[in-house]
Design an enzyme around this catalytic site. Structure first.
Site, PDB file in Angstrom:
ATOM      1  N   LYS A  11       0.818  -1.211   0.000  1.00 44.89           N
ATOM      2  CA  LYS A  11       0.000   0.000   0.000  1.00 44.89           C
ATOM      3  C   LYS A  11       0.861   1.275   0.000  1.00 44.89           C
ATOM      4  O   LYS A  11       2.072   1.230   0.293  1.00 44.89           O
ATOM      5  CB  LYS A  11      -0.895  -0.019   1.243  1.00 44.89           C
ATOM      6  CG  LYS A  11      -1.972  -1.102   1.238  1.00 44.89           C
ATOM      7  CD  LYS A  11      -2.825  -0.939   2.501  1.00 44.89           C
ATOM      8  CE  LYS A  11      -4.030  -1.837   2.532  1.00 44.89           C
ATOM      9  NZ  LYS A  11      -4.868  -1.530   3.732  1.00 44.89           N
ATOM     10  N   TYR A  51     -12.528  -1.894  -3.430  1.00 45.11           N
ATOM     11  CA  TYR A  51     -12.996  -1.969  -2.034  1.00 45.11           C
ATOM     12  C   TYR A  51     -14.519  -1.856  -1.925  1.00 45.11           C
ATOM     13  O   TYR A  51     -15.027  -1.517  -0.855  1.00 45.11           O
ATOM     14  CB  TYR A  51     -12.307  -0.901  -1.198  1.00 45.11           C
ATOM     15  CG  TYR A  51     -10.902  -1.283  -0.770  1.00 45.11           C
ATOM     16  CD1 TYR A  51     -10.680  -2.391   0.052  1.00 45.11           C
ATOM     17  CD2 TYR A  51      -9.797  -0.551  -1.167  1.00 45.11           C
ATOM     18  CE1 TYR A  51      -9.398  -2.747   0.452  1.00 45.11           C
ATOM     19  CE2 TYR A  51      -8.506  -0.906  -0.768  1.00 45.11           C
ATOM     20  CZ  TYR A  51      -8.321  -2.000   0.042  1.00 45.11           C
ATOM     21  OH  TYR A  51      -7.054  -2.355   0.447  1.00 45.11           O
ATOM     22  N   ASN A 114      -1.653   0.387   6.965  1.00 44.06           N
ATOM     23  CA  ASN A 114      -1.191  -0.910   7.467  1.00 44.06           C
ATOM     24  C   ASN A 114      -0.409  -1.716   6.422  1.00 44.06           C
ATOM     25  O   ASN A 114      -0.330  -2.935   6.489  1.00 44.06           O
ATOM     26  CB  ASN A 114      -2.341  -1.703   8.102  1.00 44.06           C
ATOM     27  CG  ASN A 114      -3.435  -2.059   7.129  1.00 44.06           C
ATOM     28  OD1 ASN A 114      -3.388  -1.692   5.962  1.00 44.06           O
ATOM     29  ND2 ASN A 114      -4.422  -2.801   7.603  1.00 44.06           N
ATOM     30  N   HIS A 117      -2.254  -5.295   1.662  1.00 43.25           N
ATOM     31  CA  HIS A 117      -3.560  -5.952   1.509  1.00 43.25           C
ATOM     32  C   HIS A 117      -3.300  -7.385   1.077  1.00 43.25           C
ATOM     33  O   HIS A 117      -2.373  -7.633   0.313  1.00 43.25           O
ATOM     34  CB  HIS A 117      -4.395  -5.255   0.423  1.00 43.25           C
ATOM     35  CG  HIS A 117      -5.539  -6.105  -0.068  1.00 43.25           C
ATOM     36  ND1 HIS A 117      -6.748  -6.150   0.583  1.00 43.25           N
ATOM     37  CD2 HIS A 117      -5.622  -7.006  -1.089  1.00 43.25           C
ATOM     38  CE1 HIS A 117      -7.538  -7.025  -0.040  1.00 43.25           C
ATOM     39  NE2 HIS A 117      -6.874  -7.549  -1.056  1.00 43.25           N
ATOM     40  N   GLU A 128      -9.692 -10.983  -7.308  1.00 44.46           N
ATOM     41  CA  GLU A 128      -8.778  -9.845  -7.131  1.00 44.46           C
ATOM     42  C   GLU A 128      -7.574  -9.956  -8.073  1.00 44.46           C
ATOM     43  O   GLU A 128      -7.077  -8.944  -8.573  1.00 44.46           O
ATOM     44  CB  GLU A 128      -8.324  -9.768  -5.668  1.00 44.46           C
ATOM     45  CG  GLU A 128      -9.472  -9.385  -4.737  1.00 44.46           C
ATOM     46  CD  GLU A 128      -9.060  -9.287  -3.274  1.00 44.46           C
ATOM     47  OE1 GLU A 128      -7.886  -9.519  -2.942  1.00 44.46           O
ATOM     48  OE2 GLU A 128      -9.943  -8.951  -2.456  1.00 44.46           O
TER      49      GLU A 128
HETATM   50  P1  RTP Z   1      -6.984  -6.104   3.768  1.00 45.33           P
HETATM   51  O1  RTP Z   1      -8.354  -6.375   3.223  1.00 45.33           O
HETATM   52  O2  RTP Z   1      -6.484  -4.711   3.448  1.00 45.33           O
HETATM   53  O3  RTP Z   1      -5.999  -7.150   3.438  1.00 45.33           O
HETATM   54  O4  RTP Z   1      -7.046  -6.072   5.342  1.00 45.33           O
HETATM   55  P2  RTP Z   1      -8.007  -6.806   6.317  1.00 45.33           P
HETATM   56  O5  RTP Z   1      -8.759  -7.895   5.624  1.00 45.33           O
HETATM   57  O6  RTP Z   1      -7.138  -7.144   7.463  1.00 45.33           O
HETATM   58  O7  RTP Z   1      -9.002  -5.643   6.714  1.00 45.33           O
HETATM   59  P3  RTP Z   1     -10.474  -5.320   6.187  1.00 45.33           P
HETATM   60  O8  RTP Z   1     -11.417  -5.476   7.312  1.00 45.33           O
HETATM   61  O9  RTP Z   1     -10.764  -6.029   4.903  1.00 45.33           O
HETATM   62  O10 RTP Z   1     -10.346  -3.759   5.882  1.00 45.33           O
HETATM   63  C1  RTP Z   1      -9.737  -3.305   4.694  1.00 45.33           C
HETATM   64  C2  RTP Z   1      -8.795  -2.178   5.030  1.00 45.33           C
HETATM   65  O11 RTP Z   1      -9.549  -1.079   5.513  1.00 45.33           O
HETATM   66  C3  RTP Z   1      -8.804  -0.398   6.506  1.00 45.33           C
HETATM   67  N1  RTP Z   1      -9.567  -0.342   7.752  1.00 45.33           N
HETATM   68  N2  RTP Z   1      -9.693   0.749   8.441  1.00 45.33           N
HETATM   69  N3  RTP Z   1     -10.429   2.632  10.409  1.00 45.33           N
HETATM   70  C4  RTP Z   1     -10.804   1.383  10.546  1.00 45.33           C
HETATM   71  O12 RTP Z   1     -11.448   0.987  11.497  1.00 45.33           O
HETATM   72  C5  RTP Z   1     -10.431   0.428   9.514  1.00 45.33           C
HETATM   73  N4  RTP Z   1     -10.763  -0.851   9.469  1.00 45.33           N
HETATM   74  C6  RTP Z   1     -10.216  -1.338   8.355  1.00 45.33           C
HETATM   75  C7  RTP Z   1      -7.511  -1.132   6.714  1.00 45.33           C
HETATM   76  O13 RTP Z   1      -6.488  -0.477   5.989  1.00 45.33           O
HETATM   77  C8  RTP Z   1      -7.794  -2.509   6.158  1.00 45.33           C
HETATM   78  O14 RTP Z   1      -6.615  -3.109   5.686  1.00 45.33           O
HETATM   79 MG    MG Z   2      -9.916  -7.557   3.820  1.00 46.17          MG
END
Ligand code: RTP
Ligand code: MG
Length: 140
Positions: A11, A51, A114, A117, A128
């Site tokens: 990212k 997204y 973070n 992804h 994807e």
């Molecule tokens: P990713 O999809 O990016 O691999 O990460 P993930 O599954 O661990 O997280 P996900 O729940 O799918 O959320 C996608 C991305 O959104 C951002 N996020 N921000 N501010 C917040 O509470 C929040 N929650 C999620 C993060 O950058 C996350 O990677």
């Molecule tokens: Mg995710």
């Protein structure tokens, strides 16, 4: 064990800090092979579509903005159980909860910045990967 492919994105927070090589070293050290990779600038439309599942979430707007702030590196990782393996190597979404040695523990700045992804299921990985790569661009 199954040979799988997953989509990874390095990212903007990480490309900005010149961490592409260090993050790739963590993937490769865990047995994941980078079988396709390109550095691209996402458009707002592309990031929004990628997204789309998070459209109703409060962080959607800032997530899309953060993903277009700098170039990203999109990549296909291949290996045994690559989808789960990559999720393990990435660490928890919030770096404060991420295990030692994971990419997010090592490099992430915050839950939004973070660093990586990774696809969360084999089915999403297929979708994807095809979002970013033609089959001819993937060279195992
Ligand atoms: P990713 O999809 O990016 O691999 O990460 P993930 O599954 O661990 O997280 P996900 O729940 O799918 O959320 C996608 C991305 O959104 C951002 N996020 N921000 N501010 C917040 O509470 C929040 N929650 C999620 C993060 O950058 C996350 O990677
Ligand atoms: Mg995710």
């Amino acid at each position: 064990m199954a040979l799988e492919r997953t989509l990874s994105i390095i990212k903007p927070d990480a490309t900005k800090r010149n961490l592409t090589g260090k993050i790739n070293a963590v993937f490769e050290g865990a047995g994941l092979r980078i079988v396709a990779q390109k550095r691209i600038q996402l458009t707002e439309k592309q990031a929004g579509a990628f997204y789309e599942v998070h459209k109703e979430r409060p962080f959607y707007g800032s997530l899309v903005s953060s993903m277009i702030a700098e170039p990203v590196v999109v990549q296909v990782l291949q290996g045994e159980n690559a989808v789960a393996k990559n999720r393990e190597v990435m660490g928890a979404t919030n770096p404060a909860d991420a295990a030692e040695g994971t990419v997010r523990k090592l490099f992430a700045e915050s839950i939004e910045a973070n660093s990586v992804h990774g696809s969360d299921s084999l089915e999403n990985a297929k979708n994807e990967i095809s979002f970013f790569f033609a089959e001819t661009e993937i060279l195992p």
